[in-house]
Design a protein around this motif. Sequence first.
Motif, PDB file in Angstrom:
ATOM      1  N   CYS A  17       0.486  -7.405   1.986  1.00  0.00           N
ATOM      2  CA  CYS A  17      -0.290  -6.599   1.051  1.00  0.00           C
ATOM      3  C   CYS A  17      -0.541  -5.264   1.743  1.00  0.00           C
ATOM      4  CB  CYS A  17      -1.604  -7.316   0.748  1.00  0.00           C
ATOM      5  SG  CYS A  17      -2.716  -6.321  -0.244  1.00  0.00           S
ATOM      6  N   TRP A  18      -0.134  -4.183   1.097  1.00  0.00           N
ATOM      7  CA  TRP A  18      -0.169  -2.853   1.732  1.00  0.00           C
ATOM      8  C   TRP A  18      -1.322  -2.060   1.130  1.00  0.00           C
ATOM      9  CZ3 TRP A  18       4.937  -1.351   4.182  1.00  0.00           C
ATOM     10  CH2 TRP A  18       4.807  -0.193   4.964  1.00  0.00           C
ATOM     11  N   LEU A  19      -2.217  -1.601   1.982  1.00  0.00           N
ATOM     12  CA  LEU A  19      -3.349  -0.813   1.494  1.00  0.00           C
ATOM     13  C   LEU A  19      -2.986   0.668   1.454  1.00  0.00           C
ATOM     14  CD1 LEU A  19      -6.313  -0.403   0.692  1.00  0.00           C
ATOM     15  CD2 LEU A  19      -6.932  -0.578   3.100  1.00  0.00           C
ATOM     16  N   CYS A  20      -3.158   1.258   0.279  1.00  0.00           N
ATOM     17  CA  CYS A  20      -2.817   2.675   0.099  1.00  0.00           C
ATOM     18  C   CYS A  20      -4.092   3.481  -0.135  1.00  0.00           C
ATOM     19  CB  CYS A  20      -1.870   2.827  -1.096  1.00  0.00           C
ATOM     20  SG  CYS A  20      -1.463   4.534  -1.496  1.00  0.00           S
ATOM     21  N   THR A  21      -4.520   4.187   0.897  1.00  0.00           N
ATOM     22  CA  THR A  21      -5.662   5.106   0.722  1.00  0.00           C
ATOM     23  C   THR A  21      -5.174   6.538   0.889  1.00  0.00           C
ATOM     24  OG1 THR A  21      -6.312   5.224   3.048  1.00  0.00           O
ATOM     25  CG2 THR A  21      -7.176   3.379   1.796  1.00  0.00           C
TER      26      THR A  21
ATOM     27  N   SER B 227       5.759   6.238  -1.166  1.00  0.00           N
ATOM     28  CA  SER B 227       6.696   5.274  -0.579  1.00  0.00           C
ATOM     29  C   SER B 227       6.103   3.859  -0.587  1.00  0.00           C
ATOM     30  CB  SER B 227       7.099   5.690   0.837  1.00  0.00           C
ATOM     31  OG  SER B 227       5.974   5.720   1.678  1.00  0.00           O
ATOM     32  N   ILE B 228       4.785   3.744  -0.575  1.00  0.00           N
ATOM     33  CA  ILE B 228       4.177   2.402  -0.668  1.00  0.00           C
ATOM     34  C   ILE B 228       4.459   1.830  -2.061  1.00  0.00           C
ATOM     35  CG2 ILE B 228       2.019   1.064  -0.575  1.00  0.00           C
ATOM     36  CD1 ILE B 228       0.912   3.222   1.337  1.00  0.00           C
ATOM     37  N   LEU B 229       4.334   2.695  -3.072  1.00  0.00           N
ATOM     38  CA  LEU B 229       4.614   2.279  -4.445  1.00  0.00           C
ATOM     39  C   LEU B 229       6.076   1.817  -4.584  1.00  0.00           C
ATOM     40  CD1 LEU B 229       3.863   2.159  -7.421  1.00  0.00           C
ATOM     41  CD2 LEU B 229       4.318   4.604  -7.586  1.00  0.00           C
ATOM     42  N   MET B 230       6.994   2.580  -4.005  1.00  0.00           N
ATOM     43  CA  MET B 230       8.416   2.202  -4.098  1.00  0.00           C
ATOM     44  C   MET B 230       8.675   0.889  -3.355  1.00  0.00           C
ATOM     45  SD  MET B 230       9.593   4.393  -6.130  1.00  0.00           S
ATOM     46  CE  MET B 230      11.330   3.988  -6.172  1.00  0.00           C
ATOM     47  N   ARG B 231       8.005   0.703  -2.212  1.00  0.00           N
ATOM     48  CA  ARG B 231       8.191  -0.556  -1.474  1.00  0.00           C
ATOM     49  C   ARG B 231       7.631  -1.724  -2.292  1.00  0.00           C
ATOM     50  NH1 ARG B 231       5.492   2.338   2.918  1.00  0.00           N
ATOM     51  NH2 ARG B 231       7.102   3.568   3.936  1.00  0.00           N
ATOM     52  N   SER B 232       6.506  -1.485  -2.937  1.00  0.00           N
ATOM     53  CA  SER B 232       5.903  -2.549  -3.744  1.00  0.00           C
ATOM     54  C   SER B 232       6.903  -3.038  -4.785  1.00  0.00           C
ATOM     55  CB  SER B 232       4.627  -2.021  -4.403  1.00  0.00           C
ATOM     56  OG  SER B 232       4.260  -2.829  -5.477  1.00  0.00           O
ATOM     57  N   ILE B 233       7.596  -2.111  -5.455  1.00  0.00           N
ATOM     58  CA  ILE B 233       8.568  -2.483  -6.487  1.00  0.00           C
ATOM     59  C   ILE B 233       9.783  -3.165  -5.848  1.00  0.00           C
ATOM     60  CG2 ILE B 233      10.123  -1.583  -8.269  1.00  0.00           C
ATOM     61  CD1 ILE B 233       8.124   0.752  -8.609  1.00  0.00           C
TER      62      ILE B 233
ATOM     63  N   MET C 170       0.164  -4.177  -3.647  1.00  0.00           N
ATOM     64  CA  MET C 170      -0.496  -3.074  -2.946  1.00  0.00           C
ATOM     65  C   MET C 170      -1.920  -2.928  -3.482  1.00  0.00           C
ATOM     66  SD  MET C 170       1.375   0.302  -4.640  1.00  0.00           S
ATOM     67  CE  MET C 170       0.221   1.592  -4.147  1.00  0.00           C
ATOM     68  N   VAL C 171      -2.800  -2.473  -2.600  1.00  0.00           N
ATOM     69  CA  VAL C 171      -4.164  -2.195  -3.033  1.00  0.00           C
ATOM     70  C   VAL C 171      -4.318  -0.682  -3.013  1.00  0.00           C
ATOM     71  CG1 VAL C 171      -6.623  -2.492  -2.541  1.00  0.00           C
ATOM     72  CG2 VAL C 171      -5.026  -4.345  -2.029  1.00  0.00           C
ATOM     73  N   LEU C 172      -4.730  -0.139  -4.146  1.00  0.00           N
ATOM     74  CA  LEU C 172      -4.830   1.317  -4.250  1.00  0.00           C
ATOM     75  C   LEU C 172      -6.290   1.757  -4.230  1.00  0.00           C
ATOM     76  CD1 LEU C 172      -3.261   4.000  -4.807  1.00  0.00           C
ATOM     77  CD2 LEU C 172      -3.647   3.577  -7.237  1.00  0.00           C
ATOM     78  N   HIS C 173      -6.613   2.662  -3.313  1.00  0.00           N
ATOM     79  CA  HIS C 173      -7.947   3.260  -3.287  1.00  0.00           C
ATOM     80  C   HIS C 173      -7.855   4.710  -3.748  1.00  0.00           C
ATOM     81  CE1 HIS C 173     -10.055   0.394  -0.185  1.00  0.00           C
ATOM     82  NE2 HIS C 173      -9.721  -0.213  -1.298  1.00  0.00           N
TER      83      HIS C 173
ATOM     84  N   ILE D 137      -9.744  -4.772   3.869  1.00  0.00           N
ATOM     85  CA  ILE D 137      -8.783  -5.477   4.733  1.00  0.00           C
ATOM     86  C   ILE D 137      -9.154  -6.956   4.792  1.00  0.00           C
ATOM     87  CG2 ILE D 137      -8.042  -5.742   7.152  1.00  0.00           C
ATOM     88  CD1 ILE D 137      -7.969  -2.698   7.362  1.00  0.00           C
ATOM     89  N   GLU D 138     -10.472  -7.233   4.853  1.00  0.00           N
ATOM     90  CA  GLU D 138     -10.947  -8.634   4.884  1.00  0.00           C
ATOM     91  C   GLU D 138     -10.757  -9.300   3.526  1.00  0.00           C
ATOM     92  OE1 GLU D 138     -12.318 -10.565   7.151  1.00  0.00           O
ATOM     93  OE2 GLU D 138     -12.682  -9.172   8.826  1.00  0.00           O
ATOM     94  N   THR D 139     -11.340  -8.687   2.493  1.00  0.00           N
ATOM     95  CA  THR D 139     -11.424  -9.397   1.213  1.00  0.00           C
ATOM     96  C   THR D 139     -10.081  -9.489   0.489  1.00  0.00           C
ATOM     97  OG1 THR D 139     -12.070  -7.366   0.125  1.00  0.00           O
ATOM     98  CG2 THR D 139     -13.851  -8.812   0.793  1.00  0.00           C
ATOM     99  N   GLU D 140      -9.250  -8.467   0.610  1.00  0.00           N
ATOM    100  CA  GLU D 140      -7.966  -8.478  -0.107  1.00  0.00           C
ATOM    101  C   GLU D 140      -6.817  -8.972   0.759  1.00  0.00           C
ATOM    102  OE1 GLU D 140      -7.799  -8.135  -3.306  1.00  0.00           O
ATOM    103  OE2 GLU D 140      -9.950  -7.706  -3.328  1.00  0.00           O
ATOM    104  N   LYS D 141      -7.160  -9.422   1.956  1.00  0.00           N
ATOM    105  CA  LYS D 141      -6.135  -9.969   2.867  1.00  0.00           C
ATOM    106  C   LYS D 141      -4.995  -8.968   3.105  1.00  0.00           C
ATOM    107  CE  LYS D 141      -7.012 -14.862   1.906  1.00  0.00           C
ATOM    108  NZ  LYS D 141      -8.319 -14.715   1.290  1.00  0.00           N
ATOM    109  N   VAL D 142      -5.410  -7.757   3.410  1.00  0.00           N
ATOM    110  CA  VAL D 142      -4.437  -6.685   3.671  1.00  0.00           C
ATOM    111  C   VAL D 142      -3.706  -6.968   4.983  1.00  0.00           C
ATOM    112  CG1 VAL D 142      -4.245  -4.220   4.234  1.00  0.00           C
ATOM    113  CG2 VAL D 142      -5.769  -4.975   2.383  1.00  0.00           C
ATOM    114  N   THR D 143      -2.387  -6.724   4.998  1.00  0.00           N
ATOM    115  CA  THR D 143      -1.630  -6.929   6.239  1.00  0.00           C
ATOM    116  C   THR D 143      -1.094  -5.624   6.824  1.00  0.00           C
ATOM    117  OG1 THR D 143       0.396  -7.342   4.982  1.00  0.00           O
ATOM    118  CG2 THR D 143      -0.893  -9.274   5.614  1.00  0.00           C
ATOM    119  N   ILE D 144      -0.924  -4.606   5.971  1.00  0.00           N
ATOM    120  CA  ILE D 144      -0.348  -3.339   6.425  1.00  0.00           C
ATOM    121  C   ILE D 144      -1.117  -2.179   5.802  1.00  0.00           C
ATOM    122  CG2 ILE D 144       1.793  -1.961   6.586  1.00  0.00           C
ATOM    123  CD1 ILE D 144       3.396  -4.478   5.983  1.00  0.00           C
ATOM    124  N   MET D 145      -1.260  -1.123   6.560  1.00  0.00           N
ATOM    125  CA  MET D 145      -1.944   0.050   6.017  1.00  0.00           C
ATOM    126  C   MET D 145      -1.300   1.310   6.583  1.00  0.00           C
ATOM    127  SD  MET D 145      -5.914   1.135   6.497  1.00  0.00           S
ATOM    128  CE  MET D 145      -6.493   2.628   5.693  1.00  0.00           C
TER     129      MET D 145
END
Length: 488
Positions: A189-193, A203-209, A215-218, A230-238
């Motif tokens: 799960c990639w966090l995009c801030t 590029s996070i959006l393209m990787r998601s597809i 992806m989690v979008l802020h 990072i804790e609640t959404e189980k983010v692995t990459i940022m």
Amino acid sequence: MTETIPNPLLKRAFLTPNRPMIRFKDRDYSFKEMYERALKQAGHLQSQGVKKGDYVAVLLQNHVDSVVMLLSLQLIGGIAVILNNRLTAEELAWQIEDSNSILFITEEGFRDKLARLQLEIPWLWKATIDTSNSMSPAVQDEVNLDDVCSVMYTSGTTGKPKGVLQTYGNHWWSATGSALNLGISEDDCWLCTVPLFHISGFSILMRSIIYGMRMVLHEGFNEGLVLETIETEKVTIMSVVTTMLSRLVEALNHRTLPSRFRCMLLGGGPAPLPLLEKCVEKNIPVFQSYGMTETSSQIVTLSPEYSISKLGSAGKALFPSQVKIADSNGKEIEANQSGEILVKGPNVTSGYLNREVESRKQFVDGWLKTGDVGYLDEEGFLYVLDRRSDLIISGGENIYPAEIEGILTSHPDIEDAGVIGAADHQWGQVPVAFVKKIGSVAEEEIIHYCSERLARYKLPKKIYFVDELPRNASRKLLRRELRQMLDK
Ligand code: ATP
Ligand code: MG
């Protein structure tokens, strides 16, 4: 031979329709739902006259609706000219015109800024788009890898911004290169801030597809919210830039990141050594990287296993790409000698929009001249020193401003710093520093601090205290403006 692949969003919605694609605020949106929303919007855009190959300028904030907008253009083959939302009205007008866009799409949040904007082309306000009666759009079932997907203007740090053509192939290979390096796991799960208008966010959006990854979008960067997410959404990459990383390090204090968190992808500019050392200490898995708008995200990356032995290096070129160092004639030079960084690969742009002559000059034998200076060590690890145009030559020694700025900003009383060369009758040039302080630190104290960390010839000869450093819409330091300040 030109290759075609299925339209990425269509294919993804077919492969894994029910998987969550994006989390925004308190809700997940599946690939199917995003596809259906994009399809409706695409029908509306088509009714506004958008056809395959048309340039459409978009000025949008990080929001799930903005993602839908970008996806809808991909469905009908429209090319998104993605504008930086920190630009002034004049800068926006220039980029919209320069790109020959046929339509400008934006949203309420920019109404004040846009009040003075005069455009020849029609506008569309995002909120007023009514998709209830959308016509059924002519979806492009396939995309050609040479088709342009997006145009992003460079930050304009060294000169006027240039519209970089990013093809579907560029994005595909960028995502593939990243996956071959980092691996992909079902649980990623990639966090995009970072902004979607930068290649870092897009590029996070393209990787998601392409990966089928959530992806989690802020809307923006907030260190407290990031640590919670990072804790609640189980983010692995940022993905982060230096200032974000240093704020996260501060906010973490004595805490650590969860063990499932596996990659803090750092890019966008020089990484000060003291910050990287702190991350090693705190066990933050930083992947240093080097890239630019022209490479559709990172092209060189360093894994944390080398964080200590290769501290400060940006790593090795990703699988599909290459990097070399060349002299001013484009001739490759040996290990440990600095020169211009040249890059090549299927993720690298073929050129700039409407700038054929300039584009040609930027390439030698298929290699892109980056304008950055660096060297490769004997094992092929890249060290980025600085921009060629900002190099200071003092008494025959090369000095890279980024190194001195990294030391200055590691001082607790210094918030921001910029270094340039000043003319000097004895040495040709000497480094001088512009500093934004937060404490009551004095010039002598700063120079003393530097003298414990830098060779004598690199010590700033003068410190100018300023309220703010000149930075562009990408928050990059404008050293050419510092040079003007010095000339006054
Ligand atoms: P312009 O090309 O208009 O002057 P820009 O080069 O700042 O603008 P971007 O494409 O946003 O526009 O930034 C890419 C640049 O960022 C690189 O060419 C390089 O100078 C800098 N950069 C990226 N990664 C690193 C890194 N790891 N270390 C040092 N500099 C980096
Ligand atoms: Mg550049």
